[in-house]
Motif scaffolding. Structure first.
Motif, PDB file in Angstrom:
ATOM      1  N   GLU A 501      67.588  30.217  10.966  1.00  0.00           N
ATOM      2  CA  GLU A 501      67.579  29.828   9.550  1.00  0.00           C
ATOM      3  C   GLU A 501      68.948  30.035   8.911  1.00  0.00           C
ATOM      4  O   GLU A 501      69.417  29.212   8.123  1.00  0.00           O
ATOM      5  CB  GLU A 501      66.530  30.633   8.796  1.00  0.00           C
ATOM      6  N   ASN A 502      69.596  31.146   9.275  1.00  0.00           N
ATOM      7  CA  ASN A 502      70.942  31.400   8.754  1.00  0.00           C
ATOM      8  C   ASN A 502      71.905  30.301   9.199  1.00  0.00           C
ATOM      9  O   ASN A 502      72.764  29.842   8.426  1.00  0.00           O
ATOM     10  CB  ASN A 502      71.425  32.764   9.254  1.00  0.00           C
ATOM     11  N   ALA A 503      71.766  29.860  10.479  1.00  0.00           N
ATOM     12  CA  ALA A 503      72.636  28.795  10.987  1.00  0.00           C
ATOM     13  C   ALA A 503      72.376  27.469  10.270  1.00  0.00           C
ATOM     14  O   ALA A 503      73.305  26.686  10.015  1.00  0.00           O
ATOM     15  CB  ALA A 503      72.427  28.638  12.491  1.00  0.00           C
ATOM     16  N   VAL A 504      71.102  27.216   9.924  1.00  0.00           N
ATOM     17  CA  VAL A 504      70.765  25.975   9.228  1.00  0.00           C
ATOM     18  C   VAL A 504      71.287  25.992   7.796  1.00  0.00           C
ATOM     19  O   VAL A 504      71.983  25.062   7.346  1.00  0.00           O
ATOM     20  CB  VAL A 504      69.233  25.752   9.245  1.00  0.00           C
ATOM     21  N   ARG A 505      70.945  27.041   7.065  1.00  0.00           N
ATOM     22  CA  ARG A 505      71.251  27.084   5.626  1.00  0.00           C
ATOM     23  C   ARG A 505      72.732  27.225   5.339  1.00  0.00           C
ATOM     24  O   ARG A 505      73.260  26.594   4.426  1.00  0.00           O
ATOM     25  CB  ARG A 505      70.490  28.237   4.973  1.00  0.00           C
ATOM     26  N   TYR A 506      73.428  28.082   6.128  1.00  0.00           N
ATOM     27  CA  TYR A 506      74.816  28.407   5.789  1.00  0.00           C
ATOM     28  C   TYR A 506      75.803  27.921   6.843  1.00  0.00           C
ATOM     29  O   TYR A 506      76.974  28.270   6.793  1.00  0.00           O
ATOM     30  CB  TYR A 506      74.953  29.917   5.600  1.00  0.00           C
ATOM     31  N   GLY A 507      75.288  27.147   7.812  1.00  0.00           N
ATOM     32  CA  GLY A 507      76.160  26.619   8.850  1.00  0.00           C
ATOM     33  C   GLY A 507      76.249  25.115   8.794  1.00  0.00           C
ATOM     34  O   GLY A 507      77.019  24.540   8.025  1.00  0.00           O
ATOM     35  N   VAL A 508      75.402  24.455   9.573  1.00  0.00           N
ATOM     36  CA  VAL A 508      75.568  23.014   9.758  1.00  0.00           C
ATOM     37  C   VAL A 508      75.254  22.213   8.498  1.00  0.00           C
ATOM     38  O   VAL A 508      75.885  21.183   8.237  1.00  0.00           O
ATOM     39  CB  VAL A 508      74.683  22.540  10.935  1.00  0.00           C
ATOM     40  N   ASP A 551      78.540  39.318   0.086  1.00  0.00           N
ATOM     41  CA  ASP A 551      78.256  37.918  -0.232  1.00  0.00           C
ATOM     42  C   ASP A 551      76.806  37.739  -0.692  1.00  0.00           C
ATOM     43  O   ASP A 551      76.108  36.785  -0.323  1.00  0.00           O
ATOM     44  CB  ASP A 551      78.521  37.022   0.985  1.00  0.00           C
ATOM     45  N   GLY A 552      76.318  38.723  -1.496  1.00  0.00           N
ATOM     46  CA  GLY A 552      74.971  38.627  -2.045  1.00  0.00           C
ATOM     47  C   GLY A 552      73.921  38.761  -0.960  1.00  0.00           C
ATOM     48  O   GLY A 552      74.005  39.629  -0.106  1.00  0.00           O
ATOM     49  N   GLU A 553      72.880  37.891  -0.980  1.00  0.00           N
ATOM     50  CA  GLU A 553      71.816  37.934   0.014  1.00  0.00           C
ATOM     51  C   GLU A 553      72.047  36.929   1.140  1.00  0.00           C
ATOM     52  O   GLU A 553      71.146  36.589   1.893  1.00  0.00           O
ATOM     53  CB  GLU A 553      70.465  37.638  -0.653  1.00  0.00           C
ATOM     54  N   LEU A 554      73.276  36.436   1.231  1.00  0.00           N
ATOM     55  CA  LEU A 554      73.561  35.336   2.150  1.00  0.00           C
ATOM     56  C   LEU A 554      73.193  35.655   3.595  1.00  0.00           C
ATOM     57  O   LEU A 554      72.563  34.875   4.280  1.00  0.00           O
ATOM     58  CB  LEU A 554      75.052  34.976   2.046  1.00  0.00           C
ATOM     59  N   HIS A 555      73.572  36.875   4.062  1.00  0.00           N
ATOM     60  CA  HIS A 555      73.380  37.185   5.482  1.00  0.00           C
ATOM     61  C   HIS A 555      72.574  38.465   5.681  1.00  0.00           C
ATOM     62  O   HIS A 555      72.709  39.113   6.712  1.00  0.00           O
ATOM     63  CB  HIS A 555      74.745  37.327   6.171  1.00  0.00           C
ATOM     64  N   ILE A 556      71.734  38.843   4.705  1.00  0.00           N
ATOM     65  CA  ILE A 556      70.986  40.090   4.856  1.00  0.00           C
ATOM     66  C   ILE A 556      69.991  40.014   6.016  1.00  0.00           C
ATOM     67  O   ILE A 556      69.659  41.001   6.650  1.00  0.00           O
ATOM     68  CB  ILE A 556      70.264  40.441   3.537  1.00  0.00           C
ATOM     69  N   GLY A 557      69.517  38.786   6.353  1.00  0.00           N
ATOM     70  CA  GLY A 557      68.604  38.629   7.480  1.00  0.00           C
ATOM     71  C   GLY A 557      69.231  39.052   8.790  1.00  0.00           C
ATOM     72  O   GLY A 557      68.555  39.611   9.667  1.00  0.00           O
ATOM     73  N   ILE A 558      70.529  38.811   8.969  1.00  0.00           N
ATOM     74  CA  ILE A 558      71.224  39.212  10.197  1.00  0.00           C
ATOM     75  C   ILE A 558      71.202  40.727  10.345  1.00  0.00           C
ATOM     76  O   ILE A 558      70.916  41.258  11.422  1.00  0.00           O
ATOM     77  CB  ILE A 558      72.678  38.680  10.184  1.00  0.00           C
ATOM     78  N   HIS A 559      71.486  41.417   9.253  1.00  0.00           N
ATOM     79  CA  HIS A 559      71.494  42.880   9.307  1.00  0.00           C
ATOM     80  C   HIS A 559      70.092  43.419   9.606  1.00  0.00           C
ATOM     81  O   HIS A 559      69.938  44.361  10.387  1.00  0.00           O
ATOM     82  CB  HIS A 559      72.004  43.438   7.979  1.00  0.00           C
ATOM     83  N   ASN A 560      69.061  42.831   9.010  1.00  0.00           N
ATOM     84  CA  ASN A 560      67.683  43.270   9.276  1.00  0.00           C
ATOM     85  C   ASN A 560      67.311  43.081  10.750  1.00  0.00           C
ATOM     86  O   ASN A 560      66.693  43.949  11.373  1.00  0.00           O
ATOM     87  CB  ASN A 560      66.709  42.484   8.395  1.00  0.00           C
ATOM     88  N   VAL A 561      67.688  41.939  11.311  1.00  0.00           N
ATOM     89  CA  VAL A 561      67.388  41.675  12.721  1.00  0.00           C
ATOM     90  C   VAL A 561      68.097  42.677  13.624  1.00  0.00           C
ATOM     91  O   VAL A 561      67.507  43.214  14.571  1.00  0.00           O
ATOM     92  CB  VAL A 561      67.795  40.237  13.099  1.00  0.00           C
TER      93      VAL A 561
END
Length: 593
Positions: A501-508, A551-561
């Protein structure tokens, strides 16, 4: 709880020492009153006549005798008055001995064929005397098989209870140190077992090897006390136990060095030493069985310990260079230097003084290092456990935050809006989208309730449902490629989907032309890897991993994982990001056995 256990063991240890002292004091109370005023029996070392094949002369006993042949005779007249409980106590090499009064044998001991004679340099002898022996000539006939240095000394003539108490008191430091070492070794082994079976601890084999080394030192000290002072004759099996404890000590400590090694060079050195020690002590074992005195190898034992502590010192220095200077590391380095000095001194002293055993000072120096090293390891394990508890608490907090974040009103709005449009354009595709969306929501909520690991196939299916929903919005701008070489493994729930999801929303999808996401699973002998690669614009990976709020909540999912991988699967997450794309790697250790 850990503090209570430690206090309990210290209490037991102190109690054992106190009981030992109490027993000795009680034994002392059995002495006649006149004996209590002095702790040393009457010396009987002067005015002996030495007779050998070469010479006859007057001597004072208490020295090494270098004589030709295999026999030696010592004569002296006994005092004019003897008590009924008087004994003659003296210390000799473990050879054949006969005591005679006016030519009549009253005591005989042959220690030449025993394992004890091959492992200990001397022992005490006790010859019972009677009042009828007063004023008569006592002859001590000594014989041995090969040319050797014969020692006889510390002759005392007094009551049997005074002589035995004196020999025990002289050996008391060995007994007390033995009890202390055995209890502390047991404490370390119990700690190892506790850490092995606790939720937030991991087994550290450094504790196991140090505990075994402490027990070996305790066994050897106890054997020295029994053989050198108390027991004149000892069964061979007990001698083998004591000898094995000493010979295998470097083997155990080199296993500790292998576990504590700071770099590959030290690991290689430790493994080479292990092979050498095993071969060396196998040779000593075979030689002892064939009758070669094991004590003749004691000089090599000192050299082996010196070489071992040189390697340990090298490892301590490497730790200081790698991890920086601290009081604990400096103390460990200093204790290693002390051990080197003590074993070097023991080597020199033993070379010039045959009756010396593997000394008390050597044991104390070695135990000093074991005690300090084990305390550092215990502290390190407790610190890691405390950190794991904090991570667990943080994970629980993140779970609550994740449950809220998974609702994602904007995502639900976008999907529903897409379905609304499809209902007008293509009813069949709208129906498919509703099914995919319901499957996605069901999996999402089920995963949030799970703490255990799940099959990767379930996580992959959940991620595919998510990508189907996003593909309805972005169409050809979102391209996905799956390459799954490994699928039969477990993974924490909601580990892959948030990364995709991070790659979709903030990548491609940040690029007008869109891009491609590649999901790849593969493995080697140690780990399984799951990578998510996109060709987006990238981001500051170091800042994201160090600060989840960056960068706000932009990449908090990465840290949780990453946190859940570390806690639940002993894994990790790595990120490499450049302006041309991002690669996120999930690392999961393979289950052993």
């Amino acid at each position: 709880m850990e503090t209570k256990r430690r206090n309990k063991f210290l209490t037991i240890l102190l109690t054992a020492i106190a009981v030992s002292l109490l027993l000795i004091c009680s034994y002392a109370n059995l002495l006649p009153q006149e004996q209590l005023t002095r702790m040393t029996p009457y010396s009987f070392t002067d005015d002996w006549m030495l007779s050998s094949q070469e010479e006859t002369r007057m001597v004072a006993l208490g020295e090494d005798f270098h004589v030709q042949g295999n026999t030696l005779h010592l004569l002296r007249r006994l005092p004019g008055f003897l008590n009924a409980d008087d004994v003659l106590m003296f210390r000799t090499s473990l050879i054949a001995l006969s005591a005679k009064i006016d030519g009549k044998e009253i005591y005989h001991y042959d220690g030449t064929g025993t394992l004890q004679s091959l492992t200990m340099p001397y022992s005490w002898q006790y010859v019972d005397l009677s009042p009828a022996d007063a004023g008569k000539v006592l002859t001590l006939d000594l014989s041995w098989k090969d040319n050797t240095v014969v020692y006889i000394g510390d002759l005392y003539l007094d009551s049997g209870i005074a002589c035995q108490l004196y020999s025990i008191l002289k050996e008391l430091p060995f007994f007390l140190l033995s009890v202390s070492n055995l209890f502390y070794g047991g404490y370390l082994l119990l700690n190892f077992n506790l850490f092995k079976n606790r939720r937030y601890y991991r087994a550290d084999y450094r504790l196991l090897t140090l505990g075994m080394a402490a027990i070996q030192l305790g066994i050897w000290d106890f054997y020295q006390g029994l053989s050198g002072r108390v027991l004149v004759a000892m069964p061979d099996w007990l001698s083998w136990v004591g000898l094995s404890a000493l010979w295998l000590l470097p083997v155990t400590l080199v296993c500790y060095l292998n576990e504590a090694a700071e770099n590959r060079s030290i690991v290689r050195t430790a493994r080479l030493l292990f092979v050498y020690y095993i071969a060396f002590y196998a040779a000593v074992f075979i030689a002892t069985l064939t009758g070669v005195p094991a004590m003749s190898c004691m000089i090599l034992q000192h050299l082996n310990m010196i070489v071992l502590f040189v390697c340990i010192m090298r490892n301590q220095y490497a730790q200081i260079v790698s991890n920086g200077v601290s009081s604990g590391r400096l103390t460990s380095f200093a204790l290693v230097v002390v051990n080197l000095m003590v074993f070097a001194a023991d080597f020199v002293i033993y070379h010039y003084h045959t009756p010396l055993r593997f000394g008390l000072l050597s044991t104390m120096a070695c135990m000093g290092y074991i005690y300090h090293a084990s305390m550092l390891i215990n502290g390190e394990l407790h610190a890691k456990a405390a950190e794991a508890v904090e991570l667990q608490i943080s994970a629980e907090q993140q779970k609550a935050a994740m449950m809220l974040s998974q609702i994602r009103p904007h995502f639900i709005y976008n999907v529903l809006n897409t379905i609304r449009c499809l209902c007008v354009i293509d009813a069949a595709q709208a129906e498919t989208a509703i099914v995919d969306f319901s499957e996605y929501l069901r999996s999402d909520m089920n995963f949030l309730e799970k703490q255990e690991l799940i099959p990767f196939s379930e996580e992959a299916a959940h991620t595919r449902n998510y990508l189907k929903l996003e593909s309805m919005r972005f169409g050809k701008r979102l391209r996905v490629r799956w390459v799954l070489e490994e699928e039969d493994f477990l993974i924490p729930p909601l580990s892959l989907q948030p990364i995709v999801e991070n790659a979709v929303r903030y990548g491609v999808t940040k690029k007008t032309a869109g891009g491609e996401i590649q999901i790849h699973s593969f493995g080697d002998t140690k780990n399984i890897y799951v990578t998510v690669r996109d060709d987006g614009n990238g981001f500051d990976a170091r800042r994201v991993l160090e600060d989840p709020a960056f960068d706000g909540e932009l990449h908090i999912g990465i840290h949780n994982v990453r946190t859940r991988l570390q806690i639940n699967a002993s894994g990790d997450l790595q990120i490499k990001s450049t302006p041309t794309g991002t690669l996120v790697t999930l690392i999961l250790p393979r289950k052993r056995g």
